[in-house]
Each structure stands twice: as structure tokens, then as C-alpha cells.
Design a protein around this motif. Structure first.
Motif, short mmCIF file in Angstrom:
data_model
loop_
_atom_site.label_atom_id
_atom_site.label_comp_id
_atom_site.label_asym_id
_atom_site.label_seq_id
_atom_site.Cartn_x
_atom_site.Cartn_y
_atom_site.Cartn_z
N ASN A 78 0.82 -1.21 0.00
CA ASN A 78 0.00 0.00 0.00
C ASN A 78 0.86 1.26 0.00
N VAL A 79 2.05 1.20 0.63
CA VAL A 79 2.95 2.36 0.65
C VAL A 79 3.40 2.71 -0.77
N ALA A 80 3.81 1.70 -1.54
CA ALA A 80 4.25 1.95 -2.93
C ALA A 80 3.09 2.49 -3.76
N PHE A 81 1.90 1.93 -3.54
CA PHE A 81 0.72 2.41 -4.26
C PHE A 81 0.49 3.90 -4.03
N HIS A 82 0.50 4.33 -2.77
CA HIS A 82 0.23 5.74 -2.48
C HIS A 82 1.35 6.65 -2.98
N GLU A 83 2.59 6.18 -2.91
CA GLU A 83 3.71 6.98 -3.41
C GLU A 83 3.58 7.26 -4.90
N LYS A 84 3.11 6.28 -5.64
CA LYS A 84 3.05 6.40 -7.10
C LYS A 84 1.74 6.99 -7.61
N CYS A 85 0.66 6.82 -6.85
CA CYS A 85 -0.66 7.10 -7.43
C CYS A 85 -1.44 8.22 -6.76
N ASP A 86 -1.03 8.67 -5.60
CA ASP A 86 -1.79 9.72 -4.92
C ASP A 86 -1.75 11.03 -5.71
N ASN A 87 -2.90 11.70 -5.72
CA ASN A 87 -3.03 13.05 -6.31
C ASN A 87 -2.66 13.09 -7.79
N LYS A 88 -3.00 12.04 -8.52
CA LYS A 88 -2.70 11.97 -9.95
C LYS A 88 -3.96 12.04 -10.80
N GLY A 89 -5.10 12.34 -10.19
CA GLY A 89 -6.33 12.41 -10.96
C GLY A 89 -6.90 11.04 -11.25
N ALA A 90 -7.70 10.94 -12.29
CA ALA A 90 -8.40 9.70 -12.63
C ALA A 90 -7.41 8.57 -12.93
N THR A 91 -7.75 7.36 -12.45
CA THR A 91 -6.90 6.20 -12.69
C THR A 91 -7.76 4.97 -12.94
N ILE A 92 -7.14 3.98 -13.59
CA ILE A 92 -7.79 2.69 -13.76
C ILE A 92 -6.86 1.61 -13.21
N VAL A 93 -7.41 0.73 -12.41
CA VAL A 93 -6.67 -0.36 -11.76
C VAL A 93 -6.93 -1.64 -12.55
N ILE A 94 -5.86 -2.37 -12.89
CA ILE A 94 -5.97 -3.59 -13.68
C ILE A 94 -5.23 -4.71 -12.96
N VAL A 95 -5.91 -5.81 -12.70
CA VAL A 95 -5.34 -6.91 -11.91
C VAL A 95 -5.49 -8.23 -12.66
N LYS A 96 -4.40 -8.96 -12.77
CA LYS A 96 -4.42 -10.31 -13.35
C LYS A 96 -4.55 -11.31 -12.20
N VAL A 97 -5.69 -11.99 -12.11
CA VAL A 97 -5.95 -12.95 -11.04
C VAL A 97 -4.98 -14.12 -11.17
N ALA A 98 -4.32 -14.46 -10.08
CA ALA A 98 -3.30 -15.52 -10.11
C ALA A 98 -3.89 -16.86 -10.53
N ASN A 99 -3.12 -17.59 -11.33
CA ASN A 99 -3.47 -18.95 -11.75
C ASN A 99 -4.82 -19.02 -12.45
N SER A 100 -5.14 -18.01 -13.24
CA SER A 100 -6.40 -18.02 -14.00
C SER A 100 -6.23 -17.14 -15.23
N LYS A 101 -7.28 -17.11 -16.05
CA LYS A 101 -7.30 -16.24 -17.23
C LYS A 101 -8.10 -14.97 -16.97
N GLN A 102 -8.51 -14.77 -15.72
CA GLN A 102 -9.40 -13.64 -15.40
C GLN A 102 -8.61 -12.36 -15.14
N ILE A 103 -9.16 -11.26 -15.66
CA ILE A 103 -8.61 -9.92 -15.43
C ILE A 103 -9.71 -9.07 -14.83
N VAL A 104 -9.42 -8.41 -13.71
CA VAL A 104 -10.42 -7.59 -13.03
C VAL A 104 -9.84 -6.22 -12.75
N GLY A 105 -10.70 -5.28 -12.32
CA GLY A 105 -10.18 -3.95 -12.02
C GLY A 105 -11.27 -2.96 -11.70
N GLY A 106 -10.88 -1.71 -11.59
CA GLY A 106 -11.83 -0.65 -11.29
C GLY A 106 -11.32 0.70 -11.77
#
Length: 462
Positions: A337-365
Motif C-alpha cells: 500500500n505504501v508503494a501504491f500511495h507513493e506512485k498514485c496519490d493526487n494523480k487524478g483519474a486512474t484505472i486499476v488492472i489486476v491479473k488474477v493468479a493462476n487463472s485467465k481472469q482480469i479484473v479492475g476498477g
């Protein structure tokens, strides 16, 4: 029985060229101090070149002491001697020439209307002197546009400009382009420029053609408006106004509304203010959108879908009116979470993309606002969560927009991205959770999962 001695014939013709025996043509080639007298044979020149066939006609030829006298000032002696050797014995060596000399030779060959050699030199330039072409792209574009036979060079130049328009439009050389050439560029679907940039370029070009007119549109008088309207008229149908944001239209286009037909202005305003209203007009499709993205999880096709979800306008489903800049990658920056806030805080709109482990599924927000460490909740109707069941089949997907409650987005220093208070889609320590839905519809994420990789992109409206 028949015998052929083709090499002997070539050698004999080359000898004839070199020793001047029986010549009946005197050519003064070049101009000023760079003039050279060259001797040749009219019968060979007539047979091999339409240019010389016409030059030796009674209408154009000058004859002194039984010899044809020709002056060709616009070709250099070096280029002409190479062409003459090709005319006599079919030999030409381009490898020792610099790129600029090959280009001059090509222009000279076109002047003399030797079509086979024209195609040969174009092919050589494209296949063996690519670096020279890239370094002199604007000049080659202008030269090839003026000569129909240089079609191969023209196509290569146009394609390169369309792929990397900054080469041309970040220089001041574009203001000297012929209107017809600029028109050709603006007609292309593969010109990778945003429409508002095309409009800005167009205004700058039109002002350059009328240098006495002020750059301040509010200062124009009736005559100046008429002049500018006449200059820009042919280009107006080429600008795809419906892909310009309402903000850019009002601030950058509308000030020039007197140059645009009133009915078009009205239709654009209706499009912005009453987007559900049907326009009695076929809207041209958007140009191809340049969306080079640095992702280890997904390809460009995903970003076209994201753009459609963000923009919520089906009319532009093929268009990507956003830039996606990589801010954070777990494997690169640290899965904390520390790295996330260092890189992403106060940068405006963002999209989060996650590759679910051991599957073909991709999720995000998608967060349309901004992340921070304020330990607060934010309400919005424009955020969403999504799931692609199979990374190889983009048709199997679900998206759910926020209900707009108090807990749409959570900004907490001890967490990573948080979507929804009911753990609709949240990151805690090194694990993702989606085990309760209160702020978003259920889009089919696993209740608890690890990630093979996850990335966050800043979303910037073009």
C-alpha cells in the motif's frame, strides 16, 4: 542456329559513349560555373528517352554544323553522366552516392522521363536509404507530392507522417505546405492526431497564409473574416468536430464560429447538450487512435473498451479519447500500500488492472477522481468495477457502475485501492477481496485472490 552476345553489345555501346566517335549531339549540362559539354548520339537518345525524341524534333532542336545543340541547365553534370551511361548500356551504380545525390538523380531522371529508372531509384531509396528518408521526410513529402510518378515515395512519406505527425507539425515547415497536400493529410483515417490538434494546426496554417491578419480573432474586421473564411472553407468538412471535447470546442473552436457554417455549429451544440437526441447526419468514424500502452497484463484492445466505459458514449466506441500513462506496477514498484500511495496519490483519474493468479481472469476498477491518504470516503456515480472472465475473449465481460453512495471510493493510507465499503473490490496487505457488494453490482470477481500482476494507469482526457 542463333547466337547472342548481349554483354559484347553493352561493352561496345559503353565504348561508343566514352570515345565520342560519330557523335552528333552537343549537350550543355548544368548552369553558371558548373556547365559541362557532353557529347552523345541522337539515334540512341531517341530510342531510349521520350524526352530526347521530343527534343530532337524540328520544333525544339537547334542544329549547328550538322550537330544538335541542347541546353539542360536544371540537371547537374554528375547526375546526367550517370543517366547517360544508363541510356547507353543499362548500367547505374547507386551504392556510392549519398542520399541527397540519389534524390537529385531521381528528380533528373523524372525530368528526362525515363520511367523504368524512376521506379528503380525509388525502390532503392526505400529499401536501402531508409535513414535518409526519415531524416528528410518533410522535403521528400513535398517533392514526391509534386510528381505523380513518385507514388511509392509519397505513400511511404504520408504513412510516416500519419504515424508520427509530430515530425511535421512540431516544426514550422508545415505552414509552407500546399493547401492540397494538407488537405490530403487531413482526409486520412490513419492520421494519428486528436481532432482539436488538427483544428489548432489548421488555424495556424490559415493565419500563415494571411500574414497581415491578427492572431487575435476578436480583432478581425468583416473583410478579414471573409478572407479567413475563404481560406479555411475547403478544410471544414475534414475536421471531425464530434470527437472534440465540449471543453475544447467552447474554448478553442467556438471563438472562430464565424468561419464555420451556422448549421454545423448548431448540430455540434445539440450533440453536446442533448446527446440522446438523434442528429440527421452521418457522423464520420473517428480516426485511428494512437494508444501505445505499457502493460504486461493487457493489450490496446482493452483500452478501447475502457474508453467506452469511461466516456459512456456509444457513438465513439472505436475512438480512444484518453491517454493511459502507467503510474504503478506491482512487480516493479512493490506490492504494498505504501508503494501504491507513493506512485498514485493526487494523480487524478486512474484505472486499476489486476491479473488474477493462476487463472485467465482480469479484473479492475476505475476511479474518476483521485487517490490520496486522507482516510476518507468519496461519493461518485462515475466509478466502476469490471471483470474479464477470459483474457483471450473480450466479449465475456461485466462492468458495474457505482450506486453513488458515500462509499464509492476509499482513500486510506493503510490500504491500496478501495472500491466500496462492503469490500466490493479492495486491496489489503498483499491480497485482493471482493466478498461483499454494497456500492457496486457483482461483476463476478473471486471473493479472495492473489494477483500475478497488477497495474495502475493515469487516465488523461485528450
Amino acid at each position: 542456329m542463333s547466337f547472342e552476345y548481349p554483354q559484347d553489345v553493352v561493352n561496345d555501346l559503353e565504348t561508343l559513349l566514352e570515345n565520342d566517335e560519330g557523335y552528333d549531339v552537343i549537350i550543355h549540362i548544368g548552369e553558371n560555373e558548373n556547365v559541362k559539354e557532353i557529347h552523345a548520339h541522337s539515334n540512341i537518345l531517341r530510342v531510349r528517352s521520350q524526352y530526347f525524341r521530343k527534343a530532337f524534333s524540328n520544333e525544339f532542336s537547334e542544329i549547328k554544323v550538322g550537330k544538335f545543340i541542347l541546353k539542360i541547365p536544371n540537371i547537374s553534370p554528375q547526375s546526367f553522366e550517370m543517366i547517360l551511361r544508363f541510356i547507353y548500356c543499362g548500367k547505374i551504380d547507386l551504392e556510392k552516392l549519398q542520399g541527397i545525390d540519389i534524390l537529385k538523380l531521381l528528380i533528373a531522371v523524372d525530368e528526362l522521363n525515363i520511367q523504368f529508372l524512376t521506379h528503380h531509384i525509388q525502390k532503392y531509396l526505400i529499401e536501402h536509404r531508409n535513414e535518409f528518408l526519415q531524416q528528410n521526410l518533410i522535403e521528400i513529402l513535398e517533392i514526391s507530392y509534386q510528381r505523380e510518378i513518385f507514388i511509392d515515395l509519397l505513400n511511404i512519406s504520408l504513412k510516416k507522417i500519419c504515424d508520427e505527425p509530430e515530425i511535421l507539425f512540431n516544426s514550422d515547415k508545415f505552414i509552407n505546405l500546399k493547401g492540397s497536400l494538407l488537405e490530403s493529410l487531413f482526409k486520412r483515417d490513419d492520421l494519428l492526431l486528436d481532432e482539436i490538434d488538427i483544428w489548432d494546426i489548421l488555424i495556424k496554417w490559415c493565419l500563415a497564409q494571411n500574414s497581415n491578419i491578427s492572431h487575435d480573432v476578436t480583432q478581425w474586421n468583416k473583410d478579414e473574416i471573409t478572407i479567413m473564411k475563404r481560406t479555411i472553407h475547403r478544410f471544414i468538412p475534414l475536421v471531425r468536430f464530434y470527437y472534440i471535447s465540449s471543453e475544447n470546442f467552447i474554448t478553442k473552436v467556438y471563438p472562430f464560429n464565424k468561419l464555420i457554417p451556422k448549421d454545423l455549429i448548431n448540430k455540434i451544440l445539440i450533440f453536446y447538450l442533448a446527446s440522446n437526441m438523434q442528429l440527421n447526419e452521418d457522423i464520420r468514424p473517428p480516426r485511428q487512435s494512437k494508444c501505445n500502452v505499457d502493460s504486461l497484463i493487457i493489450n490496446q484492445n482493452y483500452f478501447a473498451i475502457f474508453a467506452n466505459w469511461i466516456y459512456r458514449k456509444k457513438k465513439i466506441s472505436e475512438y480512444i479519447p484518453y491517454k493511459f500513462n502507467l503510474l504503478y506496477r506491482a512487480s516493479r514498484d512493490g506490492n504494498t500500500n505504501v508503494a501504491f500511495h507513493e506512485k498514485c496519490d493526487n494523480k487524478g483519474a486512474t484505472i486499476v488492472i489486476v491479473k488474477v493468479a493462476n487463472s485467465k481472469q482480469i479484473v479492475g476498477g476505475y476511479n474518476p477522481l483521485s487517490w490520496d491518504s486522507s482516510n476518507k470516503w468519496i461519493s461518485t456515480y462515475d466509478s466502476f468495477v469490471f471483470s474479464f472472465t477470459d483474457e483471450n475473449d473480450l466479449s465475456i465481460t461485466k462492468v458495474g457502475y457505482s450506486y453513488g453512495d458515500t462509499y464509492s471510493i476509499g482513500c486510506h493510507s493503510n490500504n491500496g485501492p478501495i472500491f466500496g465499503n462492503g469490500r466490493d473490490f479492495n486491496f489489503w496487505i498483499d491480497t485482493w477481496y471482493s466478498d461483499a457488494n454494497s456500492s457496486y453490482p457483482n461483476v463476478g470477481m473471486p471473493a479472495k485472490f492473489k494477483a500475478d500482476e497488477y497495474e495502475i494507469f493515469q487516465v488523461i482526457k485528450k
